[in-house]
Enzyme design. Structure first.
Site, PDB file in Angstrom:
ATOM      1  N   ARG A 172     -14.336 -73.837  15.423  1.00 21.65           N
ATOM      2  CA  ARG A 172     -13.442 -74.657  16.486  1.00 21.65           C
ATOM      3  C   ARG A 172     -14.287 -75.588  17.328  1.00 21.65           C
ATOM      4  NH1 ARG A 172      -8.447 -72.725  14.834  1.00 21.65           N
ATOM      5  NH2 ARG A 172      -8.344 -70.597  14.575  1.00 21.65           N
ATOM      6  N   ASN A 216      -3.080 -84.175  19.171  1.00 22.70           N
ATOM      7  CA  ASN A 216      -3.474 -82.788  18.842  1.00 22.70           C
ATOM      8  C   ASN A 216      -3.760 -82.596  17.380  1.00 22.70           C
ATOM      9  OD1 ASN A 216      -3.898 -80.159  18.508  1.00 22.70           O
ATOM     10  ND2 ASN A 216      -2.835 -79.454  20.096  1.00 22.70           N
ATOM     11  N   ARG A 271       4.062 -69.207  17.004  1.00 18.61           N
ATOM     12  CA  ARG A 271       2.919 -68.986  16.493  1.00 18.61           C
ATOM     13  C   ARG A 271       1.593 -68.575  17.505  1.00 18.61           C
ATOM     14  NH1 ARG A 271      -1.301 -74.243  15.800  1.00 18.61           N
ATOM     15  NH2 ARG A 271      -2.803 -73.177  14.647  1.00 18.61           N
ATOM     16  N   TYR A 311      -1.683 -69.814  22.154  1.00 22.47           N
ATOM     17  CA  TYR A 311      -0.741 -71.009  22.406  1.00 22.47           C
ATOM     18  C   TYR A 311       0.327 -70.923  23.432  1.00 22.47           C
ATOM     19  CZ  TYR A 311      -3.788 -72.206  18.286  1.00 22.47           C
ATOM     20  OH  TYR A 311      -4.765 -72.337  17.420  1.00 22.47           O
ATOM     21  N   ARG A 327     -13.472 -70.145  21.576  1.00 22.56           N
ATOM     22  CA  ARG A 327     -12.973 -69.478  20.387  1.00 22.56           C
ATOM     23  C   ARG A 327     -14.015 -69.307  19.169  1.00 22.56           C
ATOM     24  NH1 ARG A 327      -7.288 -71.750  18.905  1.00 22.56           N
ATOM     25  NH2 ARG A 327      -7.284 -69.955  17.631  1.00 22.56           N
ATOM     26  N   ASP A 334     -11.751 -91.680  11.103  1.00 20.90           N
ATOM     27  CA  ASP A 334     -11.873 -92.977  10.453  1.00 20.90           C
ATOM     28  C   ASP A 334     -10.652 -93.710  10.998  1.00 20.90           C
ATOM     29  OD1 ASP A 334     -14.328 -92.463   9.616  1.00 20.90           O
ATOM     30  OD2 ASP A 334     -13.823 -92.540   7.377  1.00 20.90           O
ATOM     31  N   PRO A 343      -1.051 -80.265  11.821  1.00 27.33           N
ATOM     32  CA  PRO A 343      -0.598 -79.110  11.230  1.00 27.33           C
ATOM     33  C   PRO A 343      -0.437 -77.692  12.109  1.00 27.33           C
ATOM     34  CG  PRO A 343      -2.485 -80.064  10.050  1.00 27.33           C
ATOM     35  CD  PRO A 343      -2.072 -80.878  11.376  1.00 27.33           C
ATOM     36  N   ASN A 344       0.861 -77.311  11.887  1.00 25.14           N
ATOM     37  CA  ASN A 344       1.119 -75.889  12.308  1.00 25.14           C
ATOM     38  C   ASN A 344       1.774 -75.983  14.070  1.00 25.14           C
ATOM     39  OD1 ASN A 344       0.578 -74.326  10.243  1.00 25.14           O
ATOM     40  ND2 ASN A 344      -1.633 -74.578  10.884  1.00 25.14           N
ATOM     41  N   HIS A 380      -6.343 -80.297  23.171  1.00 27.68           N
ATOM     42  CA  HIS A 380      -6.170 -78.971  22.595  1.00 27.68           C
ATOM     43  C   HIS A 380      -5.571 -77.897  23.470  1.00 27.68           C
ATOM     44  CE1 HIS A 380      -8.371 -79.969  19.035  1.00 27.68           C
ATOM     45  NE2 HIS A 380      -9.091 -80.900  19.981  1.00 27.68           N
ATOM     46  N   ILE A 381      -4.593 -77.352  23.081  1.00 26.28           N
ATOM     47  CA  ILE A 381      -3.778 -76.413  23.925  1.00 26.28           C
ATOM     48  C   ILE A 381      -4.720 -75.347  24.590  1.00 26.28           C
ATOM     49  CG2 ILE A 381      -1.958 -74.763  24.213  1.00 26.28           C
ATOM     50  CD1 ILE A 381      -0.370 -76.544  22.158  1.00 26.28           C
ATOM     51  N   SER A 382      -5.514 -74.769  23.360  1.00 26.43           N
ATOM     52  CA  SER A 382      -6.383 -73.619  23.817  1.00 26.43           C
ATOM     53  C   SER A 382      -7.802 -74.185  24.098  1.00 26.43           C
ATOM     54  CB  SER A 382      -6.542 -72.720  22.509  1.00 26.43           C
ATOM     55  OG  SER A 382      -7.094 -73.397  21.440  1.00 26.43           O
ATOM     56  N   HIS A 407     -11.207 -80.191  12.953  1.00 30.18           N
ATOM     57  CA  HIS A 407     -12.459 -79.583  12.615  1.00 30.18           C
ATOM     58  C   HIS A 407     -12.879 -79.870  11.007  1.00 30.18           C
ATOM     59  CE1 HIS A 407     -11.384 -77.413  16.222  1.00 30.18           C
ATOM     60  NE2 HIS A 407     -10.586 -77.027  15.642  1.00 30.18           N
ATOM     61  N   GLU A 457      -7.687 -86.900  22.920  1.00 28.26           N
ATOM     62  CA  GLU A 457      -7.770 -85.375  22.013  1.00 28.26           C
ATOM     63  C   GLU A 457      -7.362 -84.591  22.848  1.00 28.26           C
ATOM     64  OE1 GLU A 457     -11.528 -84.992  20.405  1.00 28.26           O
ATOM     65  OE2 GLU A 457     -11.083 -82.763  19.720  1.00 28.26           O
ATOM     66  N   ALA A 461      -6.014 -77.980  13.276  1.00 27.84           N
ATOM     67  CA  ALA A 461      -7.126 -77.887  12.550  1.00 27.84           C
ATOM     68  C   ALA A 461      -8.080 -78.886  11.854  1.00 27.84           C
ATOM     69  CB  ALA A 461      -6.743 -76.801  11.158  1.00 27.84           C
TER      70      ALA A 461
HETATM   71  C1  DQA Z   1      -5.609 -76.471  18.453  1.00 32.08           C
HETATM   72  C2  DQA Z   1      -7.042 -75.520  18.053  1.00 32.08           C
HETATM   73  C3  DQA Z   1      -7.269 -75.771  16.698  1.00 32.08           C
HETATM   74  O1  DQA Z   1      -8.603 -75.154  16.500  1.00 32.08           O
HETATM   75  C4  DQA Z   1      -6.197 -75.045  15.875  1.00 32.08           C
HETATM   76  O2  DQA Z   1      -6.574 -75.399  14.425  1.00 32.08           O
HETATM   77  C5  DQA Z   1      -4.792 -75.609  16.373  1.00 32.08           C
HETATM   78  C6  DQA Z   1      -4.344 -75.997  17.630  1.00 32.08           C
HETATM   79  C7  DQA Z   1      -5.054 -76.345  19.834  1.00 32.08           C
HETATM   80  O3  DQA Z   1      -4.144 -77.019  20.327  1.00 32.08           O
HETATM   81  O4  DQA Z   1      -5.761 -75.541  20.598  1.00 32.08           O
HETATM   82  O5  DQA Z   1      -4.104 -75.826  15.516  1.00 32.08           O
HETATM   83  O6  DQA Z   1      -5.783 -77.691  18.238  1.00 32.08           O
END
Ligand code: DQA
Length: 137
Positions: free
Chosen positions: A106, A69, A13, A18, A102, A82, A5-6, A95-97, A75, A93, A72
């Protein structure tokens, strides 16, 4: 490579978190990295958990590794964990940030304990790193 998502809104964003790379740039970056490594990659994004689950099931059935990735859903989603637990060919896995620097919500990931590896806080550069790791593995 599966993005949740997102992540389709990269570049627009919260660029202070990011970065300025757009989702289209990210796809191009990953495809270039795959070509350099001599591997095939499919880069996907969905805001729908059901669609993400379907892609992970397909990767498990095909014996393909996944770079994920989950945004959200990392979390919150036991269903995603599963599904990912079936990925015998490997799961990285990403994560960009740096999620650990944070908000506290998270800091927990439902995925990390079943992932082969985790790359956090390296910006979009984490994706080609993950791909290289899986290609060389
Ligand atoms: C994320 C970190 C997540 O906490 C956040 O909800 C995202 C992006 C990252 O790539 O840093 O949507 O996965």
């Amino acid at each position: 490579m599966i993005n949740g998502p997102n992540l389709g809104r990269l570049g627009k964003r919260q660029p202070e978190v990011y970065g300025a790379t757009t989702y289209a740039d990210l796809v191009a970056l990953c495809e270039r990295a795959a070509a350099e490594l001599g591997v095939e990659v499919q880069v996907r994004q969905s805001d729908s958990e059901a669609e993400l689950l379907g892609w992970i099931h397909a990767a498990a059935d095909a014996g393909e590794p996944v770079v994920l990735n989950a945004g959200a859903l990392t979390h919150t989603s036991i269903a995603l964990r599963d599904a990912c637990a079936e990925l015998a060919a490997g799961l990285v896995e990403v994560h960009i940030s740096n999620v650990h620097a944070r908000e506290e919500f998270r800091h927990q990931s439902y995925l990390s304990a079943i992932a082969t590896g985790v790359i956090v806080g390296c910006g979009v550069a984490g994706y080609p790193l993950a791909l290289r790791f899986l290609a060389e593995r």
